[in-house]
Design a protein around this motif. Structure first.
Motif, PDB file in Angstrom:
ATOM      1  N   GLY A   5       0.803  -1.219   0.000  1.00 35.51           N
ATOM      2  CA  GLY A   5       0.000   0.000   0.000  1.00 35.51           C
ATOM      3  C   GLY A   5       0.835   1.266   0.000  1.00 35.51           C
ATOM      4  N   ARG A   6       2.143   1.130  -0.170  1.00 35.10           N
ATOM      5  CA  ARG A   6       3.030   2.296  -0.140  1.00 35.10           C
ATOM      6  C   ARG A   6       3.877   2.346  -1.407  1.00 35.10           C
ATOM      7  N   ALA A   7       3.306   1.988  -2.526  1.00 35.78           N
ATOM      8  CA  ALA A   7       4.051   1.955  -3.781  1.00 35.78           C
ATOM      9  C   ALA A   7       4.546   3.342  -4.186  1.00 35.78           C
ATOM     10  N   ILE A   8       3.841   4.366  -3.772  1.00 34.32           N
ATOM     11  CA  ILE A   8       4.215   5.748  -4.060  1.00 34.32           C
ATOM     12  C   ILE A   8       4.168   6.510  -2.739  1.00 34.32           C
ATOM     13  N   ALA A   9       5.178   7.323  -2.501  1.00 34.25           N
ATOM     14  CA  ALA A   9       5.230   8.101  -1.268  1.00 34.25           C
ATOM     15  C   ALA A   9       4.075   9.100  -1.219  1.00 34.25           C
ATOM     16  N   GLY A  10       3.646   9.428  -0.021  1.00 35.50           N
ATOM     17  CA  GLY A  10       2.594  10.421   0.155  1.00 35.50           C
ATOM     18  C   GLY A  10       1.556   9.978   1.161  1.00 35.50           C
ATOM     19  N   LEU A  11       0.516  10.758   1.276  1.00 35.62           N
ATOM     20  CA  LEU A  11      -0.519  10.509   2.271  1.00 35.62           C
ATOM     21  C   LEU A  11      -1.449   9.361   1.907  1.00 35.62           C
ATOM     22  N   HIS A  12      -1.562   9.060   0.634  1.00 35.87           N
ATOM     23  CA  HIS A  12      -2.516   8.056   0.181  1.00 35.87           C
ATOM     24  C   HIS A  12      -1.813   6.746  -0.138  1.00 35.87           C
ATOM     25  N   GLY A  13      -2.493   5.659   0.111  1.00 36.21           N
ATOM     26  CA  GLY A  13      -1.943   4.347  -0.209  1.00 36.21           C
ATOM     27  C   GLY A  13      -2.202   3.967  -1.656  1.00 36.21           C
ATOM     28  N   TYR A  14      -1.200   3.404  -2.291  1.00 31.98           N
ATOM     29  CA  TYR A  14      -1.333   2.930  -3.668  1.00 31.98           C
ATOM     30  C   TYR A  14      -0.808   1.508  -3.732  1.00 31.98           C
ATOM     31  N   ASP A  15      -1.519   0.647  -4.436  1.00 34.43           N
ATOM     32  CA  ASP A  15      -1.110  -0.747  -4.562  1.00 34.43           C
ATOM     33  C   ASP A  15       0.178  -0.878  -5.374  1.00 34.43           C
ATOM     34  N   GLN A  16       0.934  -1.906  -5.030  1.00 35.81           N
ATOM     35  CA  GLN A  16       2.113  -2.239  -5.814  1.00 35.81           C
ATOM     36  C   GLN A  16       1.679  -2.843  -7.148  1.00 35.81           C
ATOM     37  N   ILE A  17       2.526  -2.701  -8.132  1.00 37.12           N
ATOM     38  CA  ILE A  17       2.305  -3.320  -9.436  1.00 37.12           C
ATOM     39  C   ILE A  17       3.259  -4.512  -9.496  1.00 37.12           C
ATOM     40  N   PRO A  18       2.728  -5.726  -9.527  1.00 38.30           N
ATOM     41  CA  PRO A  18       3.588  -6.917  -9.452  1.00 38.30           C
ATOM     42  C   PRO A  18       4.753  -6.918 -10.439  1.00 38.30           C
ATOM     43  N   GLU A  19       4.531  -6.450 -11.662  1.00 38.10           N
ATOM     44  CA  GLU A  19       5.601  -6.437 -12.656  1.00 38.10           C
ATOM     45  C   GLU A  19       6.739  -5.512 -12.226  1.00 38.10           C
ATOM     46  N   LEU A  20       6.403  -4.434 -11.538  1.00 39.68           N
ATOM     47  CA  LEU A  20       7.443  -3.520 -11.068  1.00 39.68           C
ATOM     48  C   LEU A  20       8.233  -4.133  -9.920  1.00 39.68           C
ATOM     49  N   VAL A  21       7.592  -4.968  -9.120  1.00 41.38           N
ATOM     50  CA  VAL A  21       8.287  -5.667  -8.046  1.00 41.38           C
ATOM     51  C   VAL A  21       9.324  -6.607  -8.646  1.00 41.38           C
ATOM     52  N   VAL A  22       8.926  -7.363  -9.659  1.00 42.92           N
ATOM     53  CA  VAL A  22       9.848  -8.279 -10.331  1.00 42.92           C
ATOM     54  C   VAL A  22      11.003  -7.491 -10.944  1.00 42.92           C
ATOM     55  N   ARG A  23      10.684  -6.403 -11.627  1.00 41.63           N
ATOM     56  CA  ARG A  23      11.728  -5.570 -12.235  1.00 41.63           C
ATOM     57  C   ARG A  23      12.663  -5.001 -11.180  1.00 41.63           C
ATOM     58  N   GLY A  24      12.117  -4.559 -10.073  1.00 38.88           N
ATOM     59  CA  GLY A  24      12.934  -4.016  -9.001  1.00 38.88           C
ATOM     60  C   GLY A  24      13.900  -5.037  -8.435  1.00 38.88           C
ATOM     61  N   ARG A  25      13.445  -6.260  -8.246  1.00 35.23           N
ATOM     62  CA  ARG A  25      14.330  -7.327  -7.759  1.00 35.23           C
ATOM     63  C   ARG A  25      15.453  -7.596  -8.763  1.00 35.23           C
ATOM     64  N   ARG A  26      15.130  -7.554 -10.044  1.00 35.56           N
ATOM     65  CA  ARG A  26      16.152  -7.758 -11.073  1.00 35.56           C
ATOM     66  C   ARG A  26      17.151  -6.602 -11.067  1.00 35.56           C
ATOM     67  N   ARG A  27      16.659  -5.395 -10.875  1.00 36.60           N
ATOM     68  CA  ARG A  27      17.546  -4.228 -10.821  1.00 36.60           C
ATOM     69  C   ARG A  27      18.486  -4.309  -9.624  1.00 36.60           C
ATOM     70  N   ILE A  28      17.986  -4.779  -8.487  1.00 36.12           N
ATOM     71  CA  ILE A  28      18.842  -4.925  -7.309  1.00 36.12           C
ATOM     72  C   ILE A  28      19.915  -5.977  -7.575  1.00 36.12           C
TER      73      ILE A  28
END
Length: 94
Positions: A5-28
């Motif tokens: 629920g914190r995919a984007i910083a700020g006051l409101h919660g935003y869901d993660q995008i699964p494809e971005l999670v996979v990409r982020g792990r690959r980038r790390i």
């Protein structure tokens, strides 16, 4: 999970995008591989002296390890040597 629920910083919660999670792990994983190559050539990230580049890299590694559970791979000996050296500096322990 720690950023649910914190995919984007700020006051409101935003869901993660699964494809971005996979990409982020690959980038790390790529970051760890590239950093290990660099640290096998130089004692510090930006060359022969400790700099803000080392501080930035150790903060990124600490976040990836502690918040995301993505530690430096065991086979990255140069990064582990560098990390242990930097983490034991008095300024890092304080």
């Amino acid at each position: 999970p720690g950023l649910k629920g914190r995919a984007i910083a700020g006051l409101h919660g935003y869901d993660q995008i699964p494809e971005l999670v996979v990409r982020g792990r690959r980038r790390i994983a790529d970051f760890y591989g590239d950093l290990d190559v660099r640290l096998s050539e130089t004692p510090f990230v930006a060359g022969d002296t400790f700099s803000v580049a080392d501080i930035t890299a150790i903060v990124a590694i600490d976040f990836a390890s502690k918040a995301l559970g993505l530690s430096t791979p065991d086979e990255h000996g140069a990064t582990r040597r560098w990390y242990n050296s930097i983490a034991s500096r008095p300024s890092m322990i304080a």
